[in-house]
Design a protein around this motif. Structure first.
Motif, PDB file in Angstrom:
ATOM      1  N   ASN A  90       0.828  -1.206   0.000  1.00 16.10           N
ATOM      2  CA  ASN A  90       0.000   0.000   0.000  1.00 16.10           C
ATOM      3  C   ASN A  90       0.861   1.255   0.000  1.00 16.10           C
ATOM      4  OD1 ASN A  90       0.383  -0.861   2.913  1.00 16.10           O
ATOM      5  ND2 ASN A  90      -0.410   1.201   3.216  1.00 16.10           N
ATOM      6  N   ALA A  91       0.320   2.301  -0.576  1.00 19.16           N
ATOM      7  CA  ALA A  91       0.903   3.636  -0.546  1.00 19.16           C
ATOM      8  C   ALA A  91      -0.112   4.521   0.161  1.00 19.16           C
ATOM      9  CB  ALA A  91       1.170   4.136  -1.960  1.00 19.16           C
ATOM     10  N   SER A  92       0.356   5.315   1.103  1.00 21.30           N
ATOM     11  CA  SER A  92      -0.563   6.084   1.939  1.00 21.30           C
ATOM     12  C   SER A  92      -0.101   7.517   2.133  1.00 21.30           C
ATOM     13  CB  SER A  92      -0.673   5.456   3.337  1.00 21.30           C
ATOM     14  OG  SER A  92      -1.039   4.118   3.279  1.00 21.30           O
ATOM     15  N   LYS A  93      -1.073   8.400   2.284  1.00 17.58           N
ATOM     16  CA  LYS A  93      -0.810   9.712   2.875  1.00 17.58           C
ATOM     17  C   LYS A  93      -0.973   9.496   4.368  1.00 17.58           C
ATOM     18  CE  LYS A  93      -1.777  13.555   0.756  1.00 17.58           C
ATOM     19  NZ  LYS A  93      -2.482  14.718   0.207  1.00 17.58           N
ATOM     20  N   VAL A  94      -0.080  10.069   5.144  1.00 14.79           N
ATOM     21  CA  VAL A  94      -0.064   9.820   6.583  1.00 14.79           C
ATOM     22  C   VAL A  94      -0.081  11.142   7.335  1.00 14.79           C
ATOM     23  CG1 VAL A  94       1.175   8.706   8.479  1.00 14.79           C
ATOM     24  CG2 VAL A  94       1.326   7.752   6.180  1.00 14.79           C
ATOM     25  N   PHE A  95      -0.944  11.223   8.322  1.00 13.48           N
ATOM     26  CA  PHE A  95      -1.012  12.373   9.214  1.00 13.48           C
ATOM     27  C   PHE A  95      -0.843  11.809  10.619  1.00 13.48           C
ATOM     28  CE2 PHE A  95      -2.659  15.990  11.466  1.00 13.48           C
ATOM     29  CZ  PHE A  95      -2.358  17.066  10.650  1.00 13.48           C
ATOM     30  N   ILE A  96       0.261  12.138  11.283  1.00 20.05           N
ATOM     31  CA  ILE A  96       0.584  11.557  12.581  1.00 20.05           C
ATOM     32  C   ILE A  96       0.411  12.614  13.669  1.00 20.05           C
ATOM     33  CG2 ILE A  96       2.350  10.407  13.963  1.00 20.05           C
ATOM     34  CD1 ILE A  96       3.696   9.591  11.278  1.00 20.05           C
ATOM     35  N   LEU A  97      -0.481  12.348  14.610  1.00 19.97           N
ATOM     36  CA  LEU A  97      -0.630  13.217  15.777  1.00 19.97           C
ATOM     37  C   LEU A  97       0.414  12.797  16.806  1.00 19.97           C
ATOM     38  CD1 LEU A  97      -4.519  13.249  16.080  1.00 19.97           C
ATOM     39  CD2 LEU A  97      -3.040  14.887  14.934  1.00 19.97           C
ATOM     40  N   VAL A  98       1.116  13.766  17.380  1.00 16.79           N
ATOM     41  CA  VAL A  98       2.218  13.489  18.304  1.00 16.79           C
ATOM     42  C   VAL A  98       1.865  14.085  19.660  1.00 16.79           C
ATOM     43  CG1 VAL A  98       4.692  13.719  18.719  1.00 16.79           C
ATOM     44  CG2 VAL A  98       3.830  13.597  16.365  1.00 16.79           C
ATOM     45  N   TYR A  99       1.963  13.258  20.705  1.00 16.24           N
ATOM     46  CA  TYR A  99       1.590  13.671  22.056  1.00 16.24           C
ATOM     47  C   TYR A  99       2.793  13.639  22.992  1.00 16.24           C
ATOM     48  CZ  TYR A  99      -3.156  13.177  20.442  1.00 16.24           C
ATOM     49  OH  TYR A  99      -4.325  13.332  19.752  1.00 16.24           O
ATOM     50  N   ARG A 100       2.902  14.684  23.812  1.00 16.86           N
ATOM     51  CA  ARG A 100       3.920  14.803  24.859  1.00 16.86           C
ATOM     52  C   ARG A 100       5.347  14.731  24.321  1.00 16.86           C
ATOM     53  NH1 ARG A 100      -0.315  12.103  26.556  1.00 16.86           N
ATOM     54  NH2 ARG A 100       0.486  10.004  26.265  1.00 16.86           N
ATOM     55  N   LEU A 101       5.580  15.350  23.176  1.00 15.24           N
ATOM     56  CA  LEU A 101       6.927  15.427  22.607  1.00 15.24           C
ATOM     57  C   LEU A 101       7.650  16.583  23.295  1.00 15.24           C
ATOM     58  CD1 LEU A 101       8.746  14.189  20.361  1.00 15.24           C
ATOM     59  CD2 LEU A 101       7.993  16.065  18.902  1.00 15.24           C
ATOM     60  N   PRO A 102       8.679  16.308  24.114  1.00 15.85           N
ATOM     61  CA  PRO A 102       9.328  17.390  24.850  1.00 15.85           C
ATOM     62  C   PRO A 102      10.147  18.328  23.963  1.00 15.85           C
ATOM     63  CG  PRO A 102      10.448  15.309  25.269  1.00 15.85           C
ATOM     64  CD  PRO A 102       9.239  15.004  24.434  1.00 15.85           C
ATOM     65  N   ALA A 103      10.725  17.800  22.875  1.00 16.82           N
ATOM     66  CA  ALA A 103      11.511  18.586  21.921  1.00 16.82           C
ATOM     67  C   ALA A 103      11.524  17.820  20.609  1.00 16.82           C
ATOM     68  CB  ALA A 103      12.928  18.795  22.435  1.00 16.82           C
ATOM     69  N   ALA A 104      11.749  18.515  19.521  1.00 16.77           N
ATOM     70  CA  ALA A 104      11.726  17.870  18.204  1.00 16.77           C
ATOM     71  C   ALA A 104      12.717  16.709  18.141  1.00 16.77           C
ATOM     72  CB  ALA A 104      12.032  18.891  17.118  1.00 16.77           C
ATOM     73  N   GLU A 105      13.879  16.841  18.755  1.00 17.88           N
ATOM     74  CA  GLU A 105      14.892  15.798  18.711  1.00 17.88           C
ATOM     75  C   GLU A 105      14.439  14.515  19.405  1.00 17.88           C
ATOM     76  OE1 GLU A 105      15.522  19.018  19.631  1.00 17.88           O
ATOM     77  OE2 GLU A 105      16.362  19.517  17.679  1.00 17.88           O
ATOM     78  N   ALA A 106      13.481  14.601  20.315  1.00 17.66           N
ATOM     79  CA  ALA A 106      12.977  13.414  21.015  1.00 17.66           C
ATOM     80  C   ALA A 106      12.195  12.486  20.089  1.00 17.66           C
ATOM     81  CB  ALA A 106      12.108  13.833  22.200  1.00 17.66           C
ATOM     82  N   LEU A 107      11.831  12.971  18.908  1.00 18.48           N
ATOM     83  CA  LEU A 107      11.119  12.123  17.946  1.00 18.48           C
ATOM     84  C   LEU A 107      12.053  11.097  17.317  1.00 18.48           C
ATOM     85  CD1 LEU A 107       8.443  11.640  16.361  1.00 18.48           C
ATOM     86  CD2 LEU A 107       9.374  13.174  14.629  1.00 18.48           C
ATOM     87  N   TYR A 108      13.348  11.381  17.270  1.00 22.34           N
ATOM     88  CA  TYR A 108      14.295  10.535  16.552  1.00 22.34           C
ATOM     89  C   TYR A 108      14.651   9.301  17.375  1.00 22.34           C
ATOM     90  CZ  TYR A 108      14.578  14.806  13.839  1.00 22.34           C
ATOM     91  OH  TYR A 108      14.267  15.912  13.097  1.00 22.34           O
ATOM     92  N   GLN A 109      13.751   8.321  17.326  1.00 18.87           N
ATOM     93  CA  GLN A 109      13.899   7.062  18.032  1.00 18.87           C
ATOM     94  C   GLN A 109      12.937   6.046  17.431  1.00 18.87           C
ATOM     95  OE1 GLN A 109      12.198   6.879  22.014  1.00 18.87           O
ATOM     96  NE2 GLN A 109      11.365   8.942  21.719  1.00 18.87           N
ATOM     97  N   ARG A 110      12.936   4.837  17.977  1.00 17.46           N
ATOM     98  CA  ARG A 110      12.023   3.785  17.526  1.00 17.46           C
ATOM     99  C   ARG A 110      10.753   3.795  18.359  1.00 17.46           C
ATOM    100  NH1 ARG A 110      16.276  -1.199  16.671  1.00 17.46           N
ATOM    101  NH2 ARG A 110      17.243  -0.292  14.819  1.00 17.46           N
ATOM    102  N   PHE A 111       9.625   3.627  17.661  1.00 13.97           N
ATOM    103  CA  PHE A 111       8.323   3.551  18.300  1.00 13.97           C
ATOM    104  C   PHE A 111       7.700   2.207  17.949  1.00 13.97           C
ATOM    105  CE2 PHE A 111       9.173   8.015  18.229  1.00 13.97           C
ATOM    106  CZ  PHE A 111       8.567   8.510  19.372  1.00 13.97           C
ATOM    107  N   PRO A 112       7.665   1.257  18.895  1.00 15.59           N
ATOM    108  CA  PRO A 112       7.079  -0.048  18.605  1.00 15.59           C
ATOM    109  C   PRO A 112       5.549   0.017  18.603  1.00 15.59           C
ATOM    110  CG  PRO A 112       7.852   0.027  20.869  1.00 15.59           C
ATOM    111  CD  PRO A 112       8.234   1.337  20.231  1.00 15.59           C
TER     112      PRO A 112
END
Length: 181
Positions: free
Chosen positions: A106-128
């Protein structure tokens, strides 16, 4: 003196916890979702309402696109733009493997809601997470991924043929990677 005031204000801003002014309201997100997915996004607005009921107001979101495929073992690659309320947009990429009872592409457009992100750099990790998919030509889906206190709620509007259930992770980075691990 002016420099001292700016420094103190910056430190206060960094140390101060997120407030309602740092989050996006449901109306703001629905408007951005409709602008991103286009007209006819009523189904997606219902998904957004459900996520807001479960999680509240996000303090960031990612608008992007991805491709994914699986034959028991799957791969996913995506790219988008991270948006925080008072920071400039920044590019973000994700990739990751999955394993399960899953087949298709599948090919998708994705809109991801992000909760309790302390700083933009905290996104750079694995999310199981665990995901179930059922696409016959097209479909809408959402699931939750969590690492520590940060919760992601990807909303996918895709086309293709995909069905199954799988477990895996999404690894977010600041540049594109071919290796999904």
């Amino acid at each position: 003196m002016r420099r001292l005031v700016k420094t103190v204000a910056l430190l206060f801003w960094i140390v101060t916890p997120a407030t309602a002014d740092d989050t996006f309201s449901e109306q703001e997100i629905v408007a951005r979702v409709e602008g991103f997915f286009g007209q006819g996004a009523e189904q997606i607005a219902l998904v957004v309402q459900k996520i807001f009921k479960d999680q509240g107001e996000p303090n960031a979101y990612i608008a992007g696109e991805e491709v994914a495929g699986a034959l028991a073992v799957g791969l996913r690659y995506g790219r988008g733009t991270l948006n925080l309320k008072y920071e400039p947009e920044r590019p973000v990429y994700w990739q990751g493997p999955s394993i399960g009872f899953d087949i298709g592409f599948n090919a998708s457009k994705v809109f991801i809601l992000v909760y309790r992100l302390p700083a933009a750099e905290a996104l750079y990790q694995r999310f199981p997470g665990v995901e179930g998919s059922l696409y016959f030509v097209g479909g809408v889906g959402a699931n939750y991924l969590q690492s520590g206190d940060v919760v992601l709620a990807p909303i996918r509007f895709g086309a293709g043929w995909r069905q199954g259930v799988s477990a895996g992770y999404m690894d977010f980075t600041d540049r594109a990677h071919i290796n999904p691990f």
